[in-house]
Enzyme design. Structure first.
Site, short mmCIF file in Angstrom:
data_model
loop_
_atom_site.label_atom_id
_atom_site.label_comp_id
_atom_site.label_asym_id
_atom_site.label_seq_id
_atom_site.Cartn_x
_atom_site.Cartn_y
_atom_site.Cartn_z
N ASP A 40 0.89 -1.08 0.05
CA ASP A 40 0.04 0.23 -0.05
C ASP A 40 0.72 1.05 -0.25
OD1 ASP A 40 -3.07 0.83 1.28
OD2 ASP A 40 -1.93 2.29 0.88
N ASP A 62 3.90 1.73 -4.35
CA ASP A 62 3.24 2.56 -5.69
C ASP A 62 3.04 1.69 -6.82
OD1 ASP A 62 3.13 4.41 -6.95
OD2 ASP A 62 4.54 5.66 -6.24
N VAL A 63 1.79 1.60 -6.77
CA VAL A 63 1.29 1.26 -8.11
C VAL A 63 1.51 1.45 -9.43
CG1 VAL A 63 0.00 -0.20 -7.08
CG2 VAL A 63 -0.81 1.85 -8.24
N ASN A 89 -5.92 -3.99 -6.57
CA ASN A 89 -7.23 -3.69 -6.22
C ASN A 89 -7.08 -1.98 -5.63
OD1 ASN A 89 -8.96 -4.10 -3.19
ND2 ASN A 89 -7.56 -3.19 -2.67
N TYR A 154 -13.51 9.58 -13.50
CA TYR A 154 -13.38 7.04 -12.20
C TYR A 154 -13.87 6.64 -13.62
CZ TYR A 154 -14.45 3.80 -8.87
OH TYR A 154 -14.60 2.64 -7.91
N LYS A 158 -11.75 3.52 -15.06
CA LYS A 158 -13.21 1.15 -14.81
C LYS A 158 -13.32 0.31 -15.84
CE LYS A 158 -11.49 0.96 -10.51
NZ LYS A 158 -10.95 0.41 -9.58
N THR A 189 -17.00 1.41 2.28
CA THR A 189 -15.74 1.71 2.39
C THR A 189 -15.33 2.77 3.45
OG1 THR A 189 -14.82 1.69 0.08
CG2 THR A 189 -15.00 -0.25 1.32
#
Length: 279
Positions: A40, A62-63, A89, A154, A158, A189
Site C-alpha cells: 500500500d 506505489d503501483v 485492488n 473514475y 474502471k 468503505t
C-alpha cells in the site's frame, strides 16, 4: 463456494491492502490458508495492517512506479515463493462535477486506477507466463459500465480496467495465465463515505468482495459482479431502450449520489487523501 483446499498455500499479492476491500480480502484469503502479501502507498497503515493480520510480507508499494512494484514482487518471491495470484485492488474515487475537477486529480485517478493496473498486470504476466501458471484479478467496478454523474473520470478508469482485463484474458488464454475482473457496486468503505448509495439498494460489504475474489481463485472466470442484483440491473441496460435505462438510473437516484446528496464534511478526509492533498 471457494474452499480452503483450493486456496491454501497459494501466494497472493494484494495492492491497496491496508484498508477496505484490500484488507478484507487479505484477511479472508489468509483465513483460508493462502500466503498473503499486502502492499500500500500508506506505509504506516500497511505496516499496521500487516502486523494485525500476522503476515510475513507487507510494506510500501506505489503501483504507479514500476520499480516499486517490481521490488515488492521480488521480495514476495524471495520470501514466499512464486506469485500465484495478483489482486490489483489499489484505486481512488474522488467525486465532484467534471468541469470542476482539477487536471492534476484527473491524471491521478488514471495513473493509479489504470496505469497501476497495467504495471501490475505486466509485471505479473512476465513472471507467470514462462511457468504457464498464474492469475491476475483486477478490482474494477460496476461504475465501469454504469454512467454515474460525479464520477466521470473514475467511471472511465474502471471501463479501461475492464477492457484491459478482457483483452489480456484473450491474449494469454493459451499461456496458462488467467485474468478476471470483479465489479463491485457501492461498497461500504471510505470510497463511499458521505454518500447514501442507490435508492432501495443495499451497498456491498468489503467481505462480499473478498468472497468473490476467493471464488475466482477457486474457479477462474471472466467477471463477477457484486452484488448479483446490482450486476443484473447494470447488465439490463444493454437490452433496454436508452430512455428506459436512463429513467431507471434516475429512479435509483444515481444522478445525485455523488453530486447533490453528499455529506461533504463526512467525505472530506477521504477526498483530501484521494486527491493527494495530504501528501
Amino acid at each position: 463456494m471457494a474452499t480452503a483446499t483450493t486456496i491454501a498455500g497459494k501466494v497472493v499479492v494484494i495492492t491497496g491492502g491496508a484498508r477496505g476491500i484490500g484488507f478484507a480480502t487479505a484477511k479472508h484469503l489468509r483465513d483460508q490458508g493462502a500466503q498473503v502479501a499486502i502492499g500500500d502507498i500508506d506505509e504506516a497503515k500497511v505496516k499496521e495492517a500487516g502486523a494485525d493480520l500476522g503476515l510475513e510480507v507487507y510494506g510500501r508499494l506505489d503501483v504507479t512506479d514500476p520499480d516499486s512494484f517490481a521490488a515488492f514482487l521480488d521480495q514476495v518471491e524471495r520470501q514466499l515463493g512464486p506469485v500465484d495470484v495478483l489482486v490489483n485492488n489499489a484505486g481512488i474515487m474522488p467525486a465532484g462535477r467534471f468541469d470542476e475537477e482539477p487536471d492534476r486529480v484527473s491524471r491521478r485517478i488514471m495513473d493509479i486506477n489504470v496505469h497501476g493496473v497495467i504495471v501490475g498486470s505486466k509485471l505479473a504476466t512476465q513472471r507467470m507466463a514462462p511457468r504457464r501458471s498464474g492469475h491476475v484479478i483486477n478490482i474494477a467496478s460496476l461504475a465501469g459500465e454504469a454512467p454515474t454523474p460525479g464520477l466521470a473520470t473514475y467511471c472511465a478508469s474502471k471501463a479501461a480496467v475492464l477492457a484491459l482485463t478482457d483483452t489480456l484474458r484473450a491474449e494469454y488464454r493459451e499461456q496458462g495465465v488467467e485474468f478476471s475482473a470483479v465489479l463491485p457496486t457501492f461498497t461500504n468503505t471510505e470510497l463511499v463515505s458521505g454518500t447514501a448509495g442507490a435508492k432501495g439498494m443495499k451497498n456491498a460489504e468489503p467481505e462480499d468482495i473478498a468472497a468473490a475474489v476467493a471464488g475466482l481463485i477457486a474457479k477462474p472466470k471472466r467477471r463477477v459482479a457484486v452484488t448479483k442484483l446490482a450486476g443484473a440491473l447494470v447488465a439490463s441496460q444493454y437490452f433496454l431502450p436508452t430512455k428506459v435505462s436512463e429513467y431507471l438510473a434516475h429512479a435509483f437516484g444515481l444522478e445525485k449520489v455523488f453530486l447533490d446528496d453528499v455529506d461533504t464534511a463526512a467525505r472530506s478526509a477521504y477526498e483530501r487523501r484521494a486527491r493527494g492533498e495530504d501528501e
